[in-house]
Design a protein around this motif. Structure first.
Motif, PDB file in Angstrom:
ATOM      1  N   PHE A   1       0.837  -1.206   0.000  1.00  5.88           N
ATOM      2  CA  PHE A   1       0.000   0.000   0.000  1.00  5.88           C
ATOM      3  C   PHE A   1       0.870   1.254   0.000  1.00  5.88           C
ATOM      4  O   PHE A   1       0.609   2.208  -0.734  1.00  5.88           O
ATOM      5  N   TYR A   2       1.921   1.278   0.793  1.00  9.14           N
ATOM      6  CA  TYR A   2       2.838   2.418   0.849  1.00  9.14           C
ATOM      7  C   TYR A   2       3.473   2.659  -0.522  1.00  9.14           C
ATOM      8  O   TYR A   2       3.538   3.795  -1.001  1.00  9.14           O
ATOM      9  N   LEU A   3       3.942   1.604  -1.172  1.00  8.55           N
ATOM     10  CA  LEU A   3       4.561   1.733  -2.484  1.00  8.55           C
ATOM     11  C   LEU A   3       3.545   2.202  -3.520  1.00  8.55           C
ATOM     12  O   LEU A   3       3.841   3.056  -4.359  1.00  8.55           O
ATOM     13  N   PHE A   4       2.321   1.667  -3.470  1.00  6.65           N
ATOM     14  CA  PHE A   4       1.262   2.059  -4.394  1.00  6.65           C
ATOM     15  C   PHE A   4       0.942   3.543  -4.256  1.00  6.65           C
ATOM     16  O   PHE A   4       0.755   4.249  -5.235  1.00  6.65           O
ATOM     17  N   LYS A   5       0.882   4.024  -3.038  1.00  8.31           N
ATOM     18  CA  LYS A   5       0.486   5.405  -2.770  1.00  8.31           C
ATOM     19  C   LYS A   5       1.580   6.405  -3.099  1.00  8.31           C
ATOM     20  O   LYS A   5       1.300   7.506  -3.571  1.00  8.31           O
ATOM     21  N   ASN A   6       2.837   6.065  -2.858  1.00 11.56           N
ATOM     22  CA  ASN A   6       3.907   7.051  -2.902  1.00 11.56           C
ATOM     23  C   ASN A   6       4.863   6.977  -4.088  1.00 11.56           C
ATOM     24  O   ASN A   6       5.614   7.919  -4.312  1.00 11.56           O
ATOM     25  N   PHE A   7       4.887   5.899  -4.822  1.00 15.88           N
ATOM     26  CA  PHE A   7       5.839   5.785  -5.921  1.00 15.88           C
ATOM     27  C   PHE A   7       5.094   5.668  -7.240  1.00 15.88           C
ATOM     28  O   PHE A   7       4.385   4.705  -7.477  1.00 15.88           O
ATOM     29  N   LEU A   8       5.273   6.689  -8.081  1.00 12.56           N
ATOM     30  CA  LEU A   8       4.580   6.749  -9.361  1.00 12.56           C
ATOM     31  C   LEU A   8       5.605   6.872 -10.485  1.00 12.56           C
ATOM     32  O   LEU A   8       6.601   7.583 -10.346  1.00 12.56           O
ATOM     33  N   SER A   9       5.334   6.215 -11.590  1.00  9.86           N
ATOM     34  CA  SER A   9       6.240   6.284 -12.735  1.00  9.86           C
ATOM     35  C   SER A   9       5.913   7.519 -13.572  1.00  9.86           C
ATOM     36  O   SER A   9       4.880   8.154 -13.405  1.00  9.86           O
ATOM     37  N   GLU A  10       6.801   7.827 -14.494  1.00  7.38           N
ATOM     38  CA  GLU A  10       6.606   8.997 -15.353  1.00  7.38           C
ATOM     39  C   GLU A  10       5.335   8.874 -16.192  1.00  7.38           C
ATOM     40  O   GLU A  10       4.621   9.853 -16.386  1.00  7.38           O
TER      41      GLU A  10
ATOM     42  N   THR B   1      -4.371   8.800  -3.566  1.00  7.40           N
ATOM     43  CA  THR B   1      -5.183   8.157  -2.552  1.00  7.40           C
ATOM     44  C   THR B   1      -5.458   6.730  -3.015  1.00  7.40           C
ATOM     45  O   THR B   1      -5.149   6.362  -4.144  1.00  7.40           O
ATOM     46  N   LEU B   2      -6.066   5.941  -2.179  1.00 10.43           N
ATOM     47  CA  LEU B   2      -6.278   4.526  -2.490  1.00 10.43           C
ATOM     48  C   LEU B   2      -7.027   4.329  -3.810  1.00 10.43           C
ATOM     49  O   LEU B   2      -6.619   3.557  -4.655  1.00 10.43           O
ATOM     50  N   PHE B   3      -8.111   5.046  -4.013  1.00 13.35           N
ATOM     51  CA  PHE B   3      -8.891   4.885  -5.239  1.00 13.35           C
ATOM     52  C   PHE B   3      -8.894   6.154  -6.078  1.00 13.35           C
ATOM     53  O   PHE B   3      -9.694   6.301  -6.985  1.00 13.35           O
ATOM     54  N   GLY B   4      -7.989   7.088  -5.778  1.00 12.70           N
ATOM     55  CA  GLY B   4      -7.981   8.375  -6.456  1.00 12.70           C
ATOM     56  C   GLY B   4      -6.922   8.494  -7.520  1.00 12.70           C
ATOM     57  O   GLY B   4      -6.121   7.600  -7.756  1.00 12.70           O
TER      58      GLY B   4
END
Length: 121
Positions: free
Chosen positions: A17-26, A100-103
């Motif tokens: 969940f932490y990785l999903f929320k905070n790490f985004l690719s280009e 956010t989780l679903f945002g």
């Protein structure tokens, strides 16, 4: 033994969940964002400002004009650093990116005032 497996599963889920929320690719970040702030920020956007982030490390904004950006990854998450030209030379602005989780992804302008750019497409 079963208790240890439950703890391990909970830890793995929290990390995911932490990785999903905070790490985004280009590719996840590219798109058009609109600010939600109710008042102008110093060196920042005003209400309804649009920020377009392109996949070629360029951006376009009503407030900052055209410029470049770099993504930074750290244990606290993904940050975007934009650089642009203004009347006195070059300037920069660094913001956190999260979701956010679903945002949709958000670019944080001021976390205390809950001002952010939210992705619209």
């Amino acid at each position: 033994m079963i208790k240890n497996n439950k703890i391990l599963i909970i830890c793995v889920l929290l990390i995911a969940f932490y990785l999903f929320k905070n790490f985004l690719s280009e590719s996840m970040i590219s798109g058009t964002y609109v600010s939600n702030n109710q008042q102008s920020l110093v060196d920042g956007p005003s209400f309804g400002d649009t920020l377009k982030i392109y996949s070629n490390n360029r951006f376009e904004s009503q407030t900052w004009g055209n410029g470049n950006y770099k993504l930074k990854y750290s244990p606290t998450g993904t940050k975007i650093r934009i650089t642009y030209k203004y009347e006195f030379g070059n300037a920069g602005y660094e913001m956190n990116i999260y979701r956010t989780l679903f945002g949709k992804p958000r670019i944080d302008l001021d976390s205390d005032l809950e001002y952010y750019f939210e992705k619209v497409d």
